[in-house]
Write an enzyme that holds these catalytic residues in place. Structure first.
Site, PDB file in Angstrom:
ATOM      1  CE1 TYR A 129      -4.148   1.319  -0.368  1.00  0.00           C
ATOM      2  CE2 TYR A 129      -3.900   2.291   1.800  1.00  0.00           C
ATOM      3  CZ  TYR A 129      -4.608   2.151   0.628  1.00  0.00           C
ATOM      4  OH  TYR A 129      -5.783   2.841   0.458  1.00  0.00           O
TER       5      TYR A 129
ATOM      6  CE  LYS B 104      -7.491   6.005   0.846  1.00  0.00           C
ATOM      7  NZ  LYS B 104      -8.712   6.714   0.366  1.00  0.00           N
TER       8      LYS B 104
END
Length: 255
Positions: A154, A161
């Site tokens: 990720y 995020k």
């Protein structure tokens, strides 16, 4: 029309396919009494086709959240369809390929800055662009993926995020005096177009389907969409700066 969002006017971003969480939000919102306006960027003809699959075809406005002119003109374009907004859904995220799939140590700043601009800063930008249309009781809802941990593959999207989650808290701080809430829904992994762009995404899939206490469907966007609807509704009038996990309970487990 009766429903949880009866009479609400919503702006929903991020509807690219009918497999997106944003599409499920727009669909359920209409079914629960809301009037929905969509935004799209890049593949406008595709978004317009998807809009026709909703219970009632929704108007689509072109919006590049990194374009100051688009942001400055958003309120006027929305007013062509509704006279105000009660809620805004931020379902926007993008990171260049170098920022995903194990490239954390090598991704150049130019690519990282793009990821942060589109995926993090845009939350504040969108809220401020819509603010002239909103009044006390309004709600801004964004979508995140648990940023309390470092996830394999990720990489910089995880950093983006984490920034998004912090930005939501600061937006809650600064918009609270205006009576406007800011909350996020942290969904488990779903097989959306965004997920398919992440090399090695299947690592998330196996973990969730095997370990989530409530189980987890990789193809059912409705649970996350329902949480968005609840936060857009009047049923959470004193909740802001919150992250609601819709992940089958996976976040509550130890390593």
């Amino acid at each position: 029309m009766s429903g949880l969002l009866a009479g609400k006017r919503l702006l929903v971003t991020g509807v690219i396919t009918d497999q997106s969480i944003a599409f499920s939000v727009a669909k359920l919102a209409q079914e629960n009494g809301a009037t929905v306006v969509l935004t799209g960027f890049g593949r406008m003809s595709l978004v317009e086709r998807i809009a026709k699959r909703l219970p009632a075809e929704a108007p689509v406005i072109e919006l590049d959240v990194t374009n100051p002119e688009h942001l400055a003109g958003l309120a006027d374009k929305v007013r062509e369809h509704v006279d105000g907004l009660d809620g805004v859904v931020h379902s926007i995220g993008f990171a260049p390929a170098s920022c995903l799939g194990g490239g954390f140590l090598d991704a150049p700043w130019e690519d990282v800055s793009t990821a942060l601009h589109v995926s993090t800063y845009s939350y504040k930008s969108l809220a401020m662009a819509a603010l002239p249309l909103m009044s006390p009781g309004g709600s801004v809802v964004g979508l995140t993926f648990d940023a309390t941990k470092a996830w394999p593959v990720y990489d910089w999207m995880g950093v983006a995020k984490a920034g998004l989650e912090s930005a939501s808290r600061y937006l809650a701080l600064h918009l609270g005096p205006k009576g406007i809430r800011s909350n996020l829904v942290s969904a488990g992994p779903l097989r959306t177009m965004a997920a398919k762009s992440i090399p090695g995404f299947e690592q998330f899939e196996h973990a969730w389907t095997e370990r989530a206490p409530l189980g987890w469907s990789l193809t059912d966007q409705e649970p996350a969409a329902r949480a968005c609807l609840a936060l857009l509704s009047d049923w959470f009038p004193a909740t802001t700066g919150e992250i609601v996990h819709v992940d089958g309970g996976y976040h509550a487990l130890g390593a």
